[in-house]
Design an enzyme around this catalytic site. Structure first.
Site, PDB file in Angstrom:
ATOM      1  N   ASP A   1       0.815  -1.221   0.000  1.00  0.00           N
ATOM      2  CA  ASP A   1       0.000   0.000   0.000  1.00  0.00           C
ATOM      3  C   ASP A   1       0.850   1.273   0.000  1.00  0.00           C
ATOM      4  O   ASP A   1       2.073   1.219   0.180  1.00  0.00           O
ATOM      5  CB  ASP A   1      -0.959   0.003   1.205  1.00  0.00           C
ATOM      6  CG  ASP A   1      -0.306  -0.447   2.508  1.00  0.00           C
ATOM      7  OD1 ASP A   1       0.937  -0.428   2.588  1.00  0.00           O
ATOM      8  OD2 ASP A   1      -1.028  -0.805   3.446  1.00  0.00           O
TER       9      ASP A   1
ATOM     10  N   ASN B   1      -7.702  -2.937  14.225  1.00  0.00           N
ATOM     11  CA  ASN B   1      -9.094  -3.296  13.916  1.00  0.00           C
ATOM     12  C   ASN B   1      -9.175  -4.498  12.964  1.00  0.00           C
ATOM     13  O   ASN B   1     -10.214  -4.746  12.363  1.00  0.00           O
ATOM     14  CB  ASN B   1      -9.840  -2.092  13.327  1.00  0.00           C
ATOM     15  CG  ASN B   1      -9.217  -1.598  12.020  1.00  0.00           C
ATOM     16  OD1 ASN B   1      -8.255  -2.186  11.523  1.00  0.00           O
ATOM     17  ND2 ASN B   1      -9.764  -0.534  11.468  1.00  0.00           N
TER      18      ASN B   1
ATOM     19  N   HIS C   1      -7.377  -4.883  10.165  1.00  0.00           N
ATOM     20  CA  HIS C   1      -7.121  -4.634   8.740  1.00  0.00           C
ATOM     21  C   HIS C   1      -5.799  -5.245   8.296  1.00  0.00           C
ATOM     22  O   HIS C   1      -4.880  -5.431   9.086  1.00  0.00           O
ATOM     23  CB  HIS C   1      -7.247  -3.148   8.379  1.00  0.00           C
ATOM     24  CG  HIS C   1      -6.133  -2.244   8.791  1.00  0.00           C
ATOM     25  ND1 HIS C   1      -6.340  -1.063   9.464  1.00  0.00           N
ATOM     26  CD2 HIS C   1      -4.794  -2.314   8.605  1.00  0.00           C
ATOM     27  CE1 HIS C   1      -5.180  -0.461   9.662  1.00  0.00           C
ATOM     28  NE2 HIS C   1      -4.231  -1.201   9.161  1.00  0.00           N
TER      29      HIS C   1
ATOM     30  N   GLU D   1      -9.817  -2.088   5.240  1.00  0.00           N
ATOM     31  CA  GLU D   1     -10.499  -1.837   6.502  1.00  0.00           C
ATOM     32  C   GLU D   1     -11.690  -2.787   6.659  1.00  0.00           C
ATOM     33  O   GLU D   1     -12.135  -3.394   5.683  1.00  0.00           O
ATOM     34  CB  GLU D   1     -10.987  -0.382   6.515  1.00  0.00           C
ATOM     35  CG  GLU D   1      -9.876   0.666   6.368  1.00  0.00           C
ATOM     36  CD  GLU D   1      -9.135   0.944   7.677  1.00  0.00           C
ATOM     37  OE1 GLU D   1      -9.139   0.082   8.584  1.00  0.00           O
ATOM     38  OE2 GLU D   1      -8.534   2.030   7.788  1.00  0.00           O
TER      39      GLU D   1
HETATM   40  C1  GLP Z   1      -0.824   0.351   8.607  1.00  0.00           C
HETATM   41  C2  GLP Z   1      -0.427  -0.412   7.341  1.00  0.00           C
HETATM   42  C3  GLP Z   1      -0.589  -1.892   7.535  1.00  0.00           C
HETATM   43  C4  GLP Z   1       0.083  -2.294   8.827  1.00  0.00           C
HETATM   44  C5  GLP Z   1      -0.657  -1.692   9.987  1.00  0.00           C
HETATM   45  C6  GLP Z   1      -0.049  -2.041  11.338  1.00  0.00           C
HETATM   46  O1  GLP Z   1      -2.127   0.808   8.599  1.00  0.00           O
HETATM   47  N1  GLP Z   1      -1.136  -0.021   6.168  1.00  0.00           N
HETATM   48  O2  GLP Z   1      -0.027  -2.567   6.416  1.00  0.00           O
HETATM   49  O3  GLP Z   1       0.088  -3.681   8.953  1.00  0.00           O
HETATM   50  O4  GLP Z   1      -0.636  -0.287   9.844  1.00  0.00           O
HETATM   51  O5  GLP Z   1       1.019  -1.196  11.616  1.00  0.00           O
HETATM   52  P1  GLP Z   1       2.052  -1.423  12.784  1.00  0.00           P
HETATM   53  O6  GLP Z   1       2.925  -2.547  12.342  1.00  0.00           O
HETATM   54  O7  GLP Z   1       2.802  -0.135  12.853  1.00  0.00           O
HETATM   55  O8  GLP Z   1       1.288  -1.728  13.995  1.00  0.00           O
END
Ligand code: GLP
Length: 239
Positions: free
Chosen positions: A66, A134, A136, A141
């Site tokens: 992404d 959440n 995702h 989402e």
């Molecule tokens: C973001 C990214 C996800 C990631 C998530 C968790 O929203 N788009 O790909 O897995 O956050 O992030 P973190 O690893 O910082 O908890």
């Protein structure tokens, strides 16, 4: 689904690095990569192991999940900047073989179609995932259809607040992003999801034990033929 529970973040990262090194025995492997704080330890280890000559990215291709709409490689908050800094600049990869959605594309719909075709043309040996609080995956989402392809999303307030820790002010977090769809995530030959810390425990529980339902996008991984979760104790606390 294989579940590996480790003592802490460092052990989780070591285990993930071992799995990646196994995949990298295939010199022209295709890696699906992720951003966020969770994979930083893994990327550090991959850089170290590459510098030590244990692995090479010479013929490896990568495709990321992404990118924020409106941010490009000069923006320190963009995912392309993150990937360059955390991994690509430290290993022997040809940058032309690294792919992320273009957050600066003038026509976002056309960019989604281009990226979807690209993902479709590459057979990923592994897809790395983090997990949103959440449930995702990527920026898919809750409520995203399981057969979705690369698309533009409006981020939920939940995700904007979670991700605001990486920005000077919550107002600076982009409101939109381009994400690989769940349908495309599921096409990878194998999936490796990492989760660390108590803030992920509820999402991990829904992912593993909940119904397969788009309220928890990650729950679809229960149906992937080759999915591994590497969790630390805190993230696994509710299993
Ligand atoms: C973001 C990214 C996800 C990631 C998530 C968790 O929203 N788009 O790909 O897995 O956050 O992030 P973190 O690893 O910082 O908890």
């Amino acid at each position: 689904m294989q579940i590996i529970i480790t003592e802490n973040y460092n052990e989780m990262s070591e285990k993930a690095a071992d799995i990646f090194c196994g995949v990298l025995k295939k010199p022209n492997a295709v890696l699906g990569l992720a951003t966020g704080s969770t994979p930083i330890g893994l990327y550090k280890l991959l850089v170290e192991r590459c510098r030590a000559g244990l692995i090479s990215f010479k013929d490896v291709r990568t495709v990321n999940l992404d990118e924020y709409v409106g941010l490009g490689k000069e923006d320190e908050q963009s995912y392309v900047w993150f990937m360059n800094k955390m991994l690509f600049d430290g290993v022997d990869i040809d940058k032309a073989n690294t792919h992320l959605p273009n957050g600066l594309a003038a026509d976002v719909a056309a960019e989604c179609a281009r990226y979807s075709a690209l993902v479709n043309s590459l057979h990923r040996d592994i897809q790395l995932l983090g997990l949103g609080g959440n449930g995702h995956i990527g920026f898919n989402e809750p409520g995203t259809p399981f057969d979705s392809l690369t698309h533009e999303v409006a981020l939920t307030m939940n995700t904007i607040m979670d991700n605001s820790r990486l920005f000077a002010r919550a107002e600076d977090v982009p409101r939109r992003a381009i994400t690989m769809g769940i349908g495309e995530i599921m096409q990878a030959g194998s999936v490796l999801l990492l989760a660390s810390g108590g803030a992920k425990a509820k999402a991990v529980k829904e992912l593993v034990k909940g119904p397969v339902c788009c309220d928890c996008p990650a729950s679809i991984l229960q149906t992937h033929p080759n999915c591994t979760l590497v969790l630390d104790r805190a993230a696994a606390a509710m299993l």
